[in-house]
Design an enzyme around this catalytic site. Sequence first.
Site, PDB file in Angstrom:
ATOM      1  N   PRO B 125       0.704  -0.753   0.228  1.00 52.47           N
ATOM      2  CG  PRO B 125      -0.881  -1.566   1.960  1.00 52.47           C
ATOM      3  CD  PRO B 125       1.062  -2.371   1.268  1.00 52.47           C
ATOM      4  N   GLY B 127       0.527   5.832  -0.038  1.00 52.79           N
ATOM      5  CA  GLY B 127       0.441   7.129  -0.127  1.00 52.79           C
ATOM      6  C   GLY B 127       0.674   7.539  -0.181  1.00 52.79           C
ATOM      7  CD  GLU B 259       4.934   1.267  10.664  1.00 49.48           C
ATOM      8  OE1 GLU B 259       5.657  -0.005   9.706  1.00 49.48           O
ATOM      9  OE2 GLU B 259       4.987   0.869  12.069  1.00 49.48           O
ATOM     10  N   GLY B 260       0.191  -0.884   7.270  1.00 51.36           N
ATOM     11  CA  GLY B 260       0.335  -1.597   5.399  1.00 51.36           C
ATOM     12  C   GLY B 260       0.069  -2.988   5.166  1.00 51.36           C
ATOM     13  CB  THR B 261       0.968  -5.325   7.867  1.00 52.82           C
ATOM     14  OG1 THR B 261       0.546  -5.115   9.252  1.00 52.82           O
ATOM     15  CG2 THR B 261       2.635  -5.284   8.264  1.00 52.82           C
ATOM     16  CG  PHE B 264      -5.573  -1.712   0.184  1.00 52.29           C
ATOM     17  CD1 PHE B 264      -4.314  -1.165  -0.171  1.00 52.29           C
ATOM     18  CD2 PHE B 264      -6.012  -2.860  -0.460  1.00 52.29           C
ATOM     19  CE1 PHE B 264      -3.509  -1.905  -1.262  1.00 52.29           C
ATOM     20  CE2 PHE B 264      -5.026  -3.563  -0.984  1.00 52.29           C
ATOM     21  CZ  PHE B 264      -3.322  -2.800  -1.265  1.00 52.29           C
ATOM     22  NE  ARG B 399      17.450  13.065   4.100  1.00 49.65           N
ATOM     23  CZ  ARG B 399      16.283  12.775   5.315  1.00 49.65           C
ATOM     24  NH1 ARG B 399      17.302  12.398   5.889  1.00 49.65           N
ATOM     25  NH2 ARG B 399      15.853  11.438   5.020  1.00 49.65           N
ATOM     26  CE1 TYR B 461      11.317  14.294  14.390  1.00 50.24           C
ATOM     27  CE2 TYR B 461      13.317  15.880  14.119  1.00 50.24           C
ATOM     28  CZ  TYR B 461      12.285  15.233  12.815  1.00 50.24           C
ATOM     29  OH  TYR B 461      11.830  14.956  11.732  1.00 50.24           O
TER      30      TYR B 461
END
Lengths: 560, 560
Positions: B125, B127, B259-261, B264, B399, B461
């Site tokens: 999947p 996005g 996480e798409g596992t 959809f 980056r 972070y």
Amino acid sequence: MAHRRELLFWGWGYADQHLLPQEETLLRELVSTVGGGATAVTAPRLDEFALPAPRGKPPAALAGLFSSSVYDRLTHAYGKSFADGVRMLQRAVARPPDWVVFPKNEDQLEMLLEWADISGAALIPFGGGTSVCGGVESAVEGDYSLVVSVDLQYFNRVLEVDPVSRAALIEGGALGPELETALRPHNLTLRHFPQSFQFSTLGGWIATRAGGHYATQYTHIEDFVESIRTLTPSGLMESRRLPGSGAGPSPDRLVVGSEGTLGFITRAWLRVQDRPRFRASASIRFGDMAAACAAVRAISQAALFPSNCRLLDPLEAMLNGVGDGRNAVLVLAFESADHPLDAWLARALELVADHGGRWDADAAERSLHSSETDQNQAQHRQGTAGAWRNQFLRAPYYRNYLTPRGVIADTFETAITWDRFDNFYTGIKDAVSRAIRRETGVDGMLSCRFTHVYPDGPAPYFTFYARGTDSGDMPAMLSRWRQIKLAANTAVTELGGTITHHHAVGRDHRPGGYDQQAPALFRAAFAGAREVLDPRGMMNPGVLIDTPARGATGGGILLS
Amino acid sequence: MAHRRELLFWGWGYADQHLLPQEETLLRELVSTVGGGATAVTAPRLDEFALPAPRGKPPAALAGLFSSSVYDRLTHAYGKSFADGVRMLQRAVARPPDWVVFPKNEDQLEMLLEWADISGAALIPFGGGTSVCGGVESAVEGDYSLVVSVDLQYFNRVLEVDPVSRAALIEGGALGPELETALRPHNLTLRHFPQSFQFSTLGGWIATRAGGHYATQYTHIEDFVESIRTLTPSGLMESRRLPGSGAGPSPDRLVVGSEGTLGFITRAWLRVQDRPRFRASASIRFGDMAAACAAVRAISQAALFPSNCRLLDPLEAMLNGVGDGRNAVLVLAFESADHPLDAWLARALELVADHGGRWDADAAERSLHSSETDQNQAQHRQGTAGAWRNQFLRAPYYRNYLTPRGVIADTFETAITWDRFDNFYTGIKDAVSRAIRRETGVDGMLSCRFTHVYPDGPAPYFTFYARGTDSGDMPAMLSRWRQIKLAANTAVTELGGTITHHHAVGRDHRPGGYDQQAPALFRAAFAGAREVLDPRGMMNPGVLIDTPARGATGGGILLS
């Protein structure tokens, strides 16, 4: 065997607790209004129950922790639902737990799990036993050689307090008052006050996604959960203490709401709070329920986060002694440990005024200015909010009076988005009133309050009273209740609500409710997860999902 | 095939977006400080890639939706991590997806799932493809006949808006700007602004438990989720729209972070908010990081819920142009759609003062009084908060400049309880600085900010810069980065943090991180649930958990 104050085995609360004279007057009036029996079925005595001999034999190493006394078996046979009370009054408990065990530590729990695995026992985790939906019932279906109720009352300590992060490590069997007493010297509180607070436990709250007393922000116990330690038949599962995480699906959220089907919640880290010092409150009348709802919606969407935002519909207000049956009443309150609440209350009252609410401005003003002393705390306990709280904790006792007199008194609760509320409220009142008339032949009473409010919708809580029997016919009353309950389940579910906002699913909320509401694939997926943690399906079989018949699927297939 | 503006296939953002002159000056200085190459590796062109021929053949009925163009295959081969950029600069993408498919509706997705089941394909999947942790990578392990990246960009509509409950039904492939544009005419906003906002999708946010820009209260996307509709290989799983529920474990919480596992995410109901009208802010300096932390902790525990409470440590403040390298800086802001914020800001500033913070009182005052006009909105965009936001959205572009010049620039993020923060912060700085020195031979830079704060702890972070290569040796730089990344994973995990607060797990956060952090039994239980929803393990294999080898376990055993 138990170390706690004796509970009334057939009803709510402490065995030595009695109704106050003014409560009895009120309830007598209720019976005559709703229509129950002239005389009460007498309270059962322990010696009136002929229980079957316990099956099986405790493991030698743990034998001293097992009990098969009539009191222990009866207090662990059912929860505290209306049906549970009626069945006790019938003096017939066909399938009590064979044994009740009171383990004192995780090692003993582990031994118990091993023994249960070998001996083919079903285990029922038992916290305070206050389930009102058949969540701790001993009469389980399936091929189990015996049924053991596992009472966690010795897991009742606060093990650690972290005042910096404001969190505490609390054992799963700790009652509300036990954990609050331990937190108080740190000036901390969990501030989670379900109606069963005195008799229910942290582990039970987590297992059932219990709701607390406060209306917004932190409504369910899971909002406070930092980590959980669960002893499953497949071993120990313990999550990490974290203020927040994005690492995969939340491990805690699998356990929260699992209702004892995955294992024993032996301890958890909970976010606690400083004790409130500032308070502000107002009691607001609305001539019109729709206007009251609009006001509550505005408050709930304003990010003001009142601690209480309890809207009582006109009948509920009257029954609670705060209304005349024509006005809806909003009990609005703010609490803070940090700051005076003038701005918060002022804005909420502006929103209330926008929707035509009326309140005693002097009283609201006074609520702000008598806030910083201990004396205030005492005043607070005696004011409207305090009266509400007393009533809130006392209400479950009333059933001890009403059920023997043939009055069906029960509640159900849900949540629904605001856009559907009007239709929902009307639809529920219609469906349940119709069911009451159909089953009992006469009108009952049905009232509603909001226990919690969210930006996207309220959590309405319905109370109903119906004539159960005027001749002490408990089986007939039970069967009427079942039909009314099923009608309520079905209406709530078909009209788009949740079958429970905070009472849990248990057995009673499955037909017409959870079995329809929960996505079928999710239930299958949850069963798949459970299959890993409890391959034999020994933990509290029958709540939430059907437990596969023993041996049908084999165990641990996914771990191999 | 795609209907969207062209993206830079080898780096961040739009292909036609360039650095501003002042940004380039700043970055040139950074390269000379950290130590990179004198010349940049040139940007790759599509025609420099020799991709293997696509395996398999699209199903006839969907053939028109499949693409095997170099651009599509390359933009769907990786996400947008540092490693992904380096590998693109190497011009070597050994295992791109065989095909990229752009389904337009659920029927097509269902046909795709059926075809994949028969043909043995793995489906990824896709996005926005902005994963920074290997979450959408096409090079999957396992016995799959081909790999298809499934781009959901046509699922980009807001299907329904409920202004009463303030909720919206949004398709999973909607980009941040797409859904905000659709909500704006209703004066509503989802108010979820991850750094990838322009390029990432609602479905991606839900699948990865993405964090938004705001510091408290609603930090993760799941705080807004009312219900989710997921198309799994075993069928459709859709939860009910509810403001709150206590009916069993939350179905949504199984999908959030998956996480798409599992399938959809085709659409979801999200709680949205009125657009903010009132603002208040202050920029506060602290001579000492410990005092700054104490102030942030006090604010986070006061239930004031600032929208921003972003503490920058001295180096981070300097690198962001708001400090001199000696002071920590707290960017504090409140927003409301409902009420002026004077009382909120005043109390927060009292707490700040208690801990020795200093701020421009006039500016704070002005922030309150220029708040109710459109002009103010423009001012807001240009003030400190606005500058921060621009910088926030621009930073990932940097980056594109730094990687070709041999500078390792990366971030990692976590959360930790307050009681452990000091030790954690020191420990992380030590461990990562040591790893940078060890791998690169010279010191790098490591700075920290809090992206989110909770009553029980912050979400720190970290950003680091290190010399990757001064000779354009991309493979060497990549291997240095891998060692530093592993050191960061390990330190975060061993010191008690979460491997990710909002970037997700993917592949990169498993070793030394998620595989250690997540309870082993939970991972097994999740695999058990997945086995039901995706019996063949075709969905995004390799992220979060190991996917069982094809055919090893059989399918649907729990449904039978």
